[in-house]
Motif scaffolding. Structure first.
Motif, PDB file in Angstrom:
ATOM      1  N   ARG A  29       0.839  -1.193   0.000  1.00  0.00           N
ATOM      2  CA  ARG A  29       0.000   0.000   0.000  1.00  0.00           C
ATOM      3  C   ARG A  29       0.881   1.252   0.000  1.00  0.00           C
ATOM      4  O   ARG A  29       1.651   1.484   0.937  1.00  0.00           O
ATOM      5  N   ILE A  30       0.759   2.052  -1.066  1.00  0.00           N
ATOM      6  CA  ILE A  30       1.563   3.264  -1.232  1.00  0.00           C
ATOM      7  C   ILE A  30       0.634   4.474  -1.271  1.00  0.00           C
ATOM      8  O   ILE A  30      -0.365   4.476  -1.986  1.00  0.00           O
ATOM      9  N   LEU A  31       0.977   5.485  -0.492  1.00  0.00           N
ATOM     10  CA  LEU A  31       0.232   6.739  -0.490  1.00  0.00           C
ATOM     11  C   LEU A  31       1.044   7.808  -1.216  1.00  0.00           C
ATOM     12  O   LEU A  31       2.187   8.075  -0.849  1.00  0.00           O
ATOM     13  N   ASP A  32       0.464   8.405  -2.256  1.00  0.00           N
ATOM     14  CA  ASP A  32       1.091   9.563  -2.888  1.00  0.00           C
ATOM     15  C   ASP A  32       0.426  10.805  -2.310  1.00  0.00           C
ATOM     16  O   ASP A  32      -0.726  11.111  -2.623  1.00  0.00           O
ATOM     17  N   THR A  33       1.132  11.502  -1.447  1.00  0.00           N
ATOM     18  CA  THR A  33       0.537  12.628  -0.726  1.00  0.00           C
ATOM     19  C   THR A  33       0.254  13.815  -1.641  1.00  0.00           C
ATOM     20  O   THR A  33      -0.572  14.661  -1.318  1.00  0.00           O
ATOM     21  N   GLU A  34       0.951  13.921  -2.785  1.00  0.00           N
ATOM     22  CA  GLU A  34       0.908  15.090  -3.684  1.00  0.00           C
ATOM     23  C   GLU A  34       1.538  16.304  -3.006  1.00  0.00           C
ATOM     24  O   GLU A  34       2.466  16.899  -3.503  1.00  0.00           O
ATOM     25  N   ASP A  35       0.964  16.727  -1.926  1.00  0.00           N
ATOM     26  CA  ASP A  35       1.584  17.611  -0.950  1.00  0.00           C
ATOM     27  C   ASP A  35       0.877  17.312   0.360  1.00  0.00           C
ATOM     28  O   ASP A  35      -0.127  16.597   0.369  1.00  0.00           O
ATOM     29  N   LEU A  36       1.393  17.822   1.460  1.00  0.00           N
ATOM     30  CA  LEU A  36       0.706  17.607   2.726  1.00  0.00           C
ATOM     31  C   LEU A  36      -0.514  18.533   2.755  1.00  0.00           C
ATOM     32  O   LEU A  36      -0.394  19.742   2.958  1.00  0.00           O
ATOM     33  N   HIS A  37      -1.694  17.949   2.542  1.00  0.00           N
ATOM     34  CA  HIS A  37      -2.913  18.749   2.477  1.00  0.00           C
ATOM     35  C   HIS A  37      -3.171  19.476   3.793  1.00  0.00           C
ATOM     36  O   HIS A  37      -3.686  20.592   3.808  1.00  0.00           O
ATOM     37  N   SER A  38      -2.816  18.828   4.893  1.00  0.00           N
ATOM     38  CA  SER A  38      -3.020  19.455   6.198  1.00  0.00           C
ATOM     39  C   SER A  38      -2.147  20.693   6.346  1.00  0.00           C
ATOM     40  O   SER A  38      -2.576  21.707   6.914  1.00  0.00           O
ATOM     41  N   LEU A  39      -0.933  20.645   5.827  1.00  0.00           N
ATOM     42  CA  LEU A  39      -0.032  21.789   5.899  1.00  0.00           C
ATOM     43  C   LEU A  39      -0.598  22.954   5.088  1.00  0.00           C
ATOM     44  O   LEU A  39      -0.618  24.100   5.553  1.00  0.00           O
ATOM     45  N   ARG A  40      -1.055  22.641   3.887  1.00  0.00           N
ATOM     46  CA  ARG A  40      -1.656  23.684   3.043  1.00  0.00           C
ATOM     47  C   ARG A  40      -2.895  24.279   3.711  1.00  0.00           C
ATOM     48  O   ARG A  40      -3.110  25.489   3.707  1.00  0.00           O
ATOM     49  N   HIS A  41      -3.718  23.412   4.301  1.00  0.00           N
ATOM     50  CA  HIS A  41      -4.952  23.836   4.956  1.00  0.00           C
ATOM     51  C   HIS A  41      -4.669  24.767   6.140  1.00  0.00           C
ATOM     52  O   HIS A  41      -5.281  25.840   6.261  1.00  0.00           O
ATOM     53  N   VAL A  42      -3.740  24.380   6.996  1.00  0.00           N
ATOM     54  CA  VAL A  42      -3.457  25.180   8.190  1.00  0.00           C
ATOM     55  C   VAL A  42      -2.810  26.510   7.811  1.00  0.00           C
ATOM     56  O   VAL A  42      -3.109  27.556   8.394  1.00  0.00           O
ATOM     57  N   ARG A  43      -1.938  26.471   6.824  1.00  0.00           N
ATOM     58  CA  ARG A  43      -1.328  27.723   6.373  1.00  0.00           C
ATOM     59  C   ARG A  43      -2.384  28.691   5.827  1.00  0.00           C
ATOM     60  O   ARG A  43      -2.313  29.900   6.048  1.00  0.00           O
ATOM     61  N   GLU A  44      -3.349  28.154   5.104  1.00  0.00           N
ATOM     62  CA  GLU A  44      -4.418  29.004   4.583  1.00  0.00           C
ATOM     63  C   GLU A  44      -5.223  29.629   5.725  1.00  0.00           C
ATOM     64  O   GLU A  44      -5.557  30.821   5.685  1.00  0.00           O
ATOM     65  N   GLN A  45      -5.522  28.813   6.747  1.00  0.00           N
ATOM     66  CA  GLN A  45      -6.272  29.327   7.891  1.00  0.00           C
ATOM     67  C   GLN A  45      -5.483  30.414   8.615  1.00  0.00           C
ATOM     68  O   GLN A  45      -6.045  31.445   9.010  1.00  0.00           O
ATOM     69  N   CYS A  46      -4.195  30.198   8.778  1.00  0.00           N
ATOM     70  CA  CYS A  46      -3.348  31.206   9.436  1.00  0.00           C
ATOM     71  C   CYS A  46      -3.290  32.487   8.607  1.00  0.00           C
ATOM     72  O   CYS A  46      -3.336  33.600   9.160  1.00  0.00           O
ATOM     73  N   PHE A  47      -3.199  32.331   7.298  1.00  0.00           N
ATOM     74  CA  PHE A  47      -3.146  33.497   6.417  1.00  0.00           C
ATOM     75  C   PHE A  47      -4.434  34.321   6.521  1.00  0.00           C
ATOM     76  O   PHE A  47      -4.395  35.551   6.625  1.00  0.00           O
ATOM     77  N   LYS A  48      -5.565  33.633   6.517  1.00  0.00           N
ATOM     78  CA  LYS A  48      -6.852  34.329   6.598  1.00  0.00           C
ATOM     79  C   LYS A  48      -7.034  35.040   7.933  1.00  0.00           C
ATOM     80  O   LYS A  48      -7.667  36.093   8.003  1.00  0.00           O
ATOM     81  N   LYS A  49      -6.466  34.460   8.987  1.00  0.00           N
ATOM     82  CA  LYS A  49      -6.567  35.070  10.320  1.00  0.00           C
ATOM     83  C   LYS A  49      -5.460  36.087  10.568  1.00  0.00           C
ATOM     84  O   LYS A  49      -5.440  36.748  11.614  1.00  0.00           O
TER      85      LYS A  49
END
Length: 415
Positions: A111-131
């Motif tokens: 079982r191999i996971l291709d993360t593409e990018d860390l979605h959680s990292l992108r998500h949290v950064r967006e939330q921090c940017f908006k705040k």
């Protein structure tokens, strides 16, 4: 060391049907498929998403395809019958939806996971940017999406990490064992002949390219429109900025203004064609994660770029950037004008892009590393899983939680 040909089966569970002409994620998926195809794998691509008109014609590439359903036992029958040797999950959401079914029906499949990018990292950064608050690893660690994504990484035998920064985050902050991770950025052809590139004098205008379904791209276009481009246009009134991207929302389309040289072009039929004629690529990304396909494309086409720390994150290692990395808007504009007007600076940056591609993204060496890792795991999968106790624990919990939630939804859908 390479796998024997004509003996292996790969199942890909895609979040969406790959669109290499529209998204960097689509390009990435096609690169991974090519690696397995060259090794003689029989490849079946599945997705629960609808196919868009721009989805790749996977059958034309000799891949099998199958529509699947979420929370439906028909997948169990399908996957058990296929009995794949390797299952590739396209982003962590597909592992959440189908991982327990794969583990239950095909326990011996790698079982191999291709993360593409860390979605959680992108998500949290967006939330921090908006705040309008600084991003911290603590903010990332406490977010629920981070916990979900890390759990998926532990449940898989191997996770492909696209950015060196993200690899360090996982190993240094989370303390994930390196045996579960593999740094595998975009895999592209080495640049052996740059004489075909358009010269400094043959190029004109600036370019931005990015899909409209990706929040960091939308924010970057807004930044260009309201802050960056007015200042550049004031110094270079004859220059234009061409904004390309699939699925651009109406708010972006309405920014089109020929009078100011801000041209919203929409979908690019061929990225290389528009990138290779532009003089400078602008990417003022203020949040996001992973490796940026637009910046790889710029390097491949000999187009210097100006981006931010977020934009270049994990992409250059200890090497110099192929242009400038600036977070301050005034410095960003000055760098853009300098690249556009100073030939020697432009040529030096162009050459650095070639160095970056050939050093960090060359397909032959990356393919070899990936296949060696797959071969190693196939040979010693039982021991590998035994050593991953956290993964086994999470797999057990998933079988008794996510599994029964899925079955409950399945029965509910029948009613």
């Amino acid at each position: 060391m390479y796998l024997k040909k004509n003996t292996q089966t790969l199942l890909v569970i895609a979040l969406v049907w790959p669109e290499p002409a529209s998204t960097a994620a689509g390009v990435r998926m096609m690169q991974l498929l090519e690696v397995f195809k060259k090794q003689g794998y029989s490849i079946t691509i599945t997705s629960a998403a609808s196919r868009s008109e721009y989805a790749a014609d996977v059958e034309l590439l000799s891949y099998n395809s199958q529509d699947i359903k979420i929370n439906d036992a028909s997948f169990d029958v399908f996957v058990k019958d296929l009995n794949p040797d390797v299952v590739l999950f396209d982003r962590f959401l597909t592992e959440e939806q189908f991982g327990w079914r794969v583990a239950e029906n095909c326990p011996d499949a790698l079982r191999i996971l291709d993360t593409e990018d860390l979605h959680s990292l992108r998500h949290v950064r967006e939330q921090c940017f908006k705040k309008d608050v600084p991003f911290t690893t603590d903010a990332w660690l406490i977010d629920d999406k981070t916990k979900r994504e890390i759990a998926c990484i532990y449940r898989c035998d191997l996770s492909l990490i696209i950015s060196s920064y993200e690899l360090e985050l996982l190993t240094d902050v989370i303390k994930i064992d390196e045996s579960l991770l593999l740094l595998l950025p975009f895999m592209v052809d080495e640049i052996t002949d740059d004489t075909k590139w358009n010269s400094f004098n043959e190029r004109t205008d600036f370019i931005f390219i990015g899909g409209g379904k990706h929040a960091p791209n939308i924010d970057a276009v807004k930044c260009l429109k309201t802050i960056i481009w007015p200042l550049v246009h004031k110094q270079l009134p004859e220059a234009k900025l061409h904004v390309y991207g699939a699925y651009l929302p109406q708010q972006i389309l309405e920014m089109h203004n020929p009078a100011t040289g801000f041209l919203v072009e929409g979908r690019a039929e061929a990225v290389d064609d528009v990138m290779s004629t532009a003089k400078v690529c602008l990417a003022p990304l203020r949040f996001g994660a992973g490796i940026k396909g637009k910046l790889i494309s710029a390097m491949q086409n000999g187009t210097p770029s100006v981006t931010t720390t977020i934009g270049a994150e994990g992409m250059a290692g200890i090497l110099d950037w192929n242009g400038y990395i600036e977070n301050d808007h005034t410095a960003f504009v000055a760098a853009a004008v300098r690249l556009y007007t100073v030939k020697d600076t432009w040529q030096q940056s162009q050459n650095q892009g070639k160095t970056l591609i050939n050093t960090l993204y060359a397909k032959p060496s990356l393919e070899s590393v990936f296949l060696e890792k797959v071969t190693q795991l196939h040979k010693d999968l039982t021991h590998h899983r035994t050593q991953n106790f956290t993964g086994a624990l999470l797999q057990h919990q998933t079988m008794t939680a996510t599994k029964f939630m899925g079955k409950w939804i399945e029965e509910k859908n029948k009613v």
